[in-house]
Design an enzyme around this catalytic site. Sequence first.
Site, PDB file in Angstrom:
ATOM      1  N   GLU A  57       0.822  -1.460  -0.040  1.00 40.37           N
ATOM      2  CA  GLU A  57      -0.046   0.100  -0.128  1.00 40.37           C
ATOM      3  C   GLU A  57       1.015   1.214  -0.144  1.00 40.37           C
ATOM      4  OE1 GLU A  57      -1.665   3.190   0.917  1.00 40.37           O
ATOM      5  OE2 GLU A  57      -2.070   2.380   2.902  1.00 40.37           O
ATOM      6  N   ARG A 111      -8.401  15.582   6.947  1.00 35.10           N
ATOM      7  CA  ARG A 111      -8.223  14.464   7.762  1.00 35.10           C
ATOM      8  C   ARG A 111      -7.098  14.115   8.146  1.00 35.10           C
ATOM      9  NH1 ARG A 111      -8.819   8.597   6.205  1.00 35.10           N
ATOM     10  NH2 ARG A 111      -9.167   7.399   7.960  1.00 35.10           N
TER      11      ARG A 111
END
Length: 480
Positions: free
Chosen positions: A255, A283
Amino acid sequence: MTTTTLPLRAELFLDGAWRPGSDGRTFPVIDPSDGSTIADFAIATREDCLHAVESASAAQASWAATSPRHRSELLRAAYEVLTDEVELFAEIMIRENGKSYADAIGEANYAKEFFRWFAEEAVRIPGEYRLSPGGDKRIVVDRQPIGVSLLITPWNFPAAMATRKLAPALAAGCTVILKPARETPLTAAYVVDVLHRVGFPSGVVGLVTPVPTGPIVADMLAHPAVRKLSFTGSTEVGRELLHASADTVVSTSMELGGNAPVIVLPGADLELSVRESLLAKMRNGGSACTAANRFYVHSSVHDAFVARMAEELAAVRVGPGLDRSNQLGALVSVKERDKVAALVRSAVDEGAVVVTGGESSPEGAFYDATLLTNVRHGSAVNATEIFGPVTAVVVYDDVDEAIRMANDTVFGLMAYVFGEERSAIAVAGRLEAGMIAINRGVVSDPAAPFGGVKQSGLGREGSSDGILEFLEEKYIALTA
């Protein structure tokens, strides 16, 4: 000198016990909000790390033979402890990562859900039994644990990235060695301590913090017992780990980095677009691989969008996360803050205009919520994963050109589209990304497959796919 009263673990976890590194060395864990030392964490030597591999290897067969129900119940127990201790979980992240309370408690609640989700997946590992087309045999497909798994996690989401790997690996029946980022080892150690407290057997879970990292991790990957690498981090480091995994053909899940585009279409609902864009951008202070990084805003809505975003960003309260009224915490380090500041300066040098923000704090690793306009596609701030609270806006006139610019990157993790739903879906179908949000700023969910295309990664985490990354298929042919 330690300056916290939190009940912290700051040692290696080997053979079911906490212990210092074999040479006694430590490294400081720093609170980025004030530069103080929270703890001195044990350094793992090469010998410590290879010992962790041997310990995991010794425990692999018995753990794989453990019933799925028992593995499920242990994971569920870990979820329950993290639920009871969620405030402590969040505070550890605030202290070593610098994030705001809202971001920390949000991550703590998100992270624990992976233990609940994969507790349920542990008892639902699929298999197959069918007659071959020729009718001469029965085809049985079993799925078995891949084996000892090395899990490497980043500093930006020290809890969620750990549980998103630990939970499926343990549910699948794999023993694991967790190597957290050096900036944020305390959160990982806390999660491992929870697993220890609920009864995971000795050797099933290990924790190491090697120095130097690269050569020792390569030695671990070269060990014949290690059969899986799950890594979250930069694409540059991911490439190196793929090379290191090649000689022993270690299965890899990657990832990697992102450079998420946001396309605001003509006619988009501006109130919704600004509200959800703020979530996508701010965020975790922008330190997320899924963070909105490149804003492509149609000329018909550009000025109104910028005015609303500027108003919202200017009102963001910046300060230490332990003060719950602060909405934006510190970046993970002064070095990281300075990298973000340098990107903003380079953008201004290339003609960008600072509408709001653009300043570092004199103390601590804080950087203002910042909005840039007149940004050029392909400029440094547009082509780099910012990993900070900087919104960089490119204006466009033609939707086809916006899509071309959005796809003009080696990354393909996340993308956002705002506009009338039919038009947005049509645009989403042309974007090169593993995940796309339409008219919303957050997509992450333990039940959804998380991952990218191109150089943003290999494989998927979460969902039912996540556990499959830690299982191997075995085909058994039976006489019909």
